[in-house]
Motif scaffolding. Structure first.
Motif, PDB file in Angstrom:
ATOM      1  N   ILE A 188       0.696  -1.159   0.005  1.00  0.00           N
ATOM      2  CA  ILE A 188      -0.037   0.016  -0.092  1.00  0.00           C
ATOM      3  C   ILE A 188       0.857   1.416  -0.023  1.00  0.00           C
ATOM      4  O   ILE A 188       0.715   2.196  -0.699  1.00  0.00           O
ATOM      5  CB  ILE A 188      -0.966   0.031   1.155  1.00  0.00           C
ATOM      6  CG1 ILE A 188      -2.071  -1.250   1.121  1.00  0.00           C
ATOM      7  CG2 ILE A 188      -1.595   1.489   1.271  1.00  0.00           C
ATOM      8  CD1 ILE A 188      -2.707  -1.146  -0.277  1.00  0.00           C
ATOM      9  N   SER A 211      -8.503   6.987  -1.234  1.00  0.00           N
ATOM     10  CA  SER A 211      -8.321   6.412   0.139  1.00  0.00           C
ATOM     11  C   SER A 211      -9.504   5.799   0.837  1.00  0.00           C
ATOM     12  O   SER A 211      -9.633   4.907   1.337  1.00  0.00           O
ATOM     13  CB  SER A 211      -8.091   7.747   1.180  1.00  0.00           C
ATOM     14  OG  SER A 211      -9.020   8.443   1.074  1.00  0.00           O
ATOM     15  N   PHE A 261      -6.088   0.212   7.639  1.00  0.00           N
ATOM     16  CA  PHE A 261      -6.860   0.699   6.730  1.00  0.00           C
ATOM     17  C   PHE A 261      -7.769   1.733   6.868  1.00  0.00           C
ATOM     18  O   PHE A 261      -8.086   2.632   6.337  1.00  0.00           O
ATOM     19  CB  PHE A 261      -7.500  -0.622   5.842  1.00  0.00           C
ATOM     20  CG  PHE A 261      -6.692  -1.114   5.002  1.00  0.00           C
ATOM     21  CD1 PHE A 261      -6.098  -0.580   3.847  1.00  0.00           C
ATOM     22  CD2 PHE A 261      -6.266  -2.465   5.363  1.00  0.00           C
ATOM     23  CE1 PHE A 261      -5.533  -1.550   2.885  1.00  0.00           C
ATOM     24  CE2 PHE A 261      -5.339  -3.213   4.362  1.00  0.00           C
ATOM     25  CZ  PHE A 261      -5.073  -2.728   3.242  1.00  0.00           C
ATOM     26  N   GLY A 307      -9.652  -2.912   1.695  1.00  0.00           N
ATOM     27  CA  GLY A 307      -8.637  -3.481   2.785  1.00  0.00           C
ATOM     28  C   GLY A 307      -9.083  -3.805   3.867  1.00  0.00           C
ATOM     29  O   GLY A 307      -8.943  -4.893   4.557  1.00  0.00           O
ATOM     30  N   THR A 330      -6.185   5.048   6.066  1.00  0.00           N
ATOM     31  CA  THR A 330      -5.493   5.010   4.721  1.00  0.00           C
ATOM     32  C   THR A 330      -5.703   6.462   4.273  1.00  0.00           C
ATOM     33  O   THR A 330      -4.785   7.135   3.665  1.00  0.00           O
ATOM     34  CB  THR A 330      -6.360   4.022   3.722  1.00  0.00           C
ATOM     35  OG1 THR A 330      -6.214   2.929   4.468  1.00  0.00           O
ATOM     36  CG2 THR A 330      -5.954   4.401   2.458  1.00  0.00           C
ATOM     37  N   VAL A 361      -9.598   2.171  -1.376  1.00  0.00           N
ATOM     38  CA  VAL A 361      -8.477   1.287  -0.775  1.00  0.00           C
ATOM     39  C   VAL A 361      -8.798   0.862   0.571  1.00  0.00           C
ATOM     40  O   VAL A 361      -8.717  -0.073   1.173  1.00  0.00           O
ATOM     41  CB  VAL A 361      -7.087   1.871  -1.014  1.00  0.00           C
ATOM     42  CG1 VAL A 361      -6.102   1.206  -0.075  1.00  0.00           C
ATOM     43  CG2 VAL A 361      -6.845   1.946  -2.692  1.00  0.00           C
TER      44      VAL A 361
END
Length: 176
Positions: free
Chosen positions: A46, A88, A120, A95, A123, A91
């Motif tokens: 990541i 963000s 996450f 995640g 993130t 992801v």
């Protein structure tokens, strides 16, 4: 100009490494496996993705900045930040949801999932840091992002020790 970027990427990797060292030393082998095993590979993937994504945006921004094209510079900055927010969310959500089926041993899964869920959930902040740092580098300031990263990395190490050694929070402590 290159060395602050190189050291910045190195310091971003130190975040997870510090987490791994602290839980390995003060919590135990299961916590070490949870934070330093599959979770570590995912975190590094990541971080690499975010650094690459933001570096690409900085190329466009630096071209408009150098050309003194303020109209397109403003568009590129806004587009980058909106993309940062959207990426963000995507992801981070993916995640968070996909952290459960990671491949590891049964006794490590709960701590690995806990660590990744918290990672996450944050993130957005990781991606914003990388985007703002890339923007600053695009306009010629490569030192300030490095200084911020060094300070936050040292703060991460200090808080890892405080949360794990003093408050006995284990994996939760290093994840926070």
């Amino acid at each position: 100009f290159f060395f602050p970027i190189l050291f910045g990427t190195l310091f971003q990797q130190i975040y997870n490494t510090a987490d791994t060292v602290v839980v390995g030393r003060f919590v135990g082998k299961e916590a070490l496996a949870a934070v330093g095993g599959s979770s570590s590979m995912i975190v590094n993937l990541i971080v690499g993705f975010f650094v690459g994504l933001c570096s690409g945006a900085s190329v466009v921004i630096s071209q408009f900045y150098g050309a003194k094209d303020h109209k397109n510079l403003k568009k590129a900055l806004h587009t980058s930040m909106i993309f940062c927010l959207a990426a963000s969310i995507i992801v981070g959500t993916a995640g968070f949801i996909l952290a459960e089926p990671i491949k590891t041993t049964a006794e490590v899964i709960p701590d690995s999932v806990l660590y990744l869920h918290i990672y996450f959930a944050g993130t957005f902040f990781n991606l914003v840091y990388n985007m703002v740092s890339s923007i600053l580098r695009a306009v010629g300031d490569s030192k300030r992002p490095l200084y911020v990263l060094i300070i936050t990395c040292l703060l991460n190490i200090l808080l890892d020790v405080v949360f794990v050694v003093i408050f006995h929070m284990g994996v939760l402590g290093v994840a926070l």
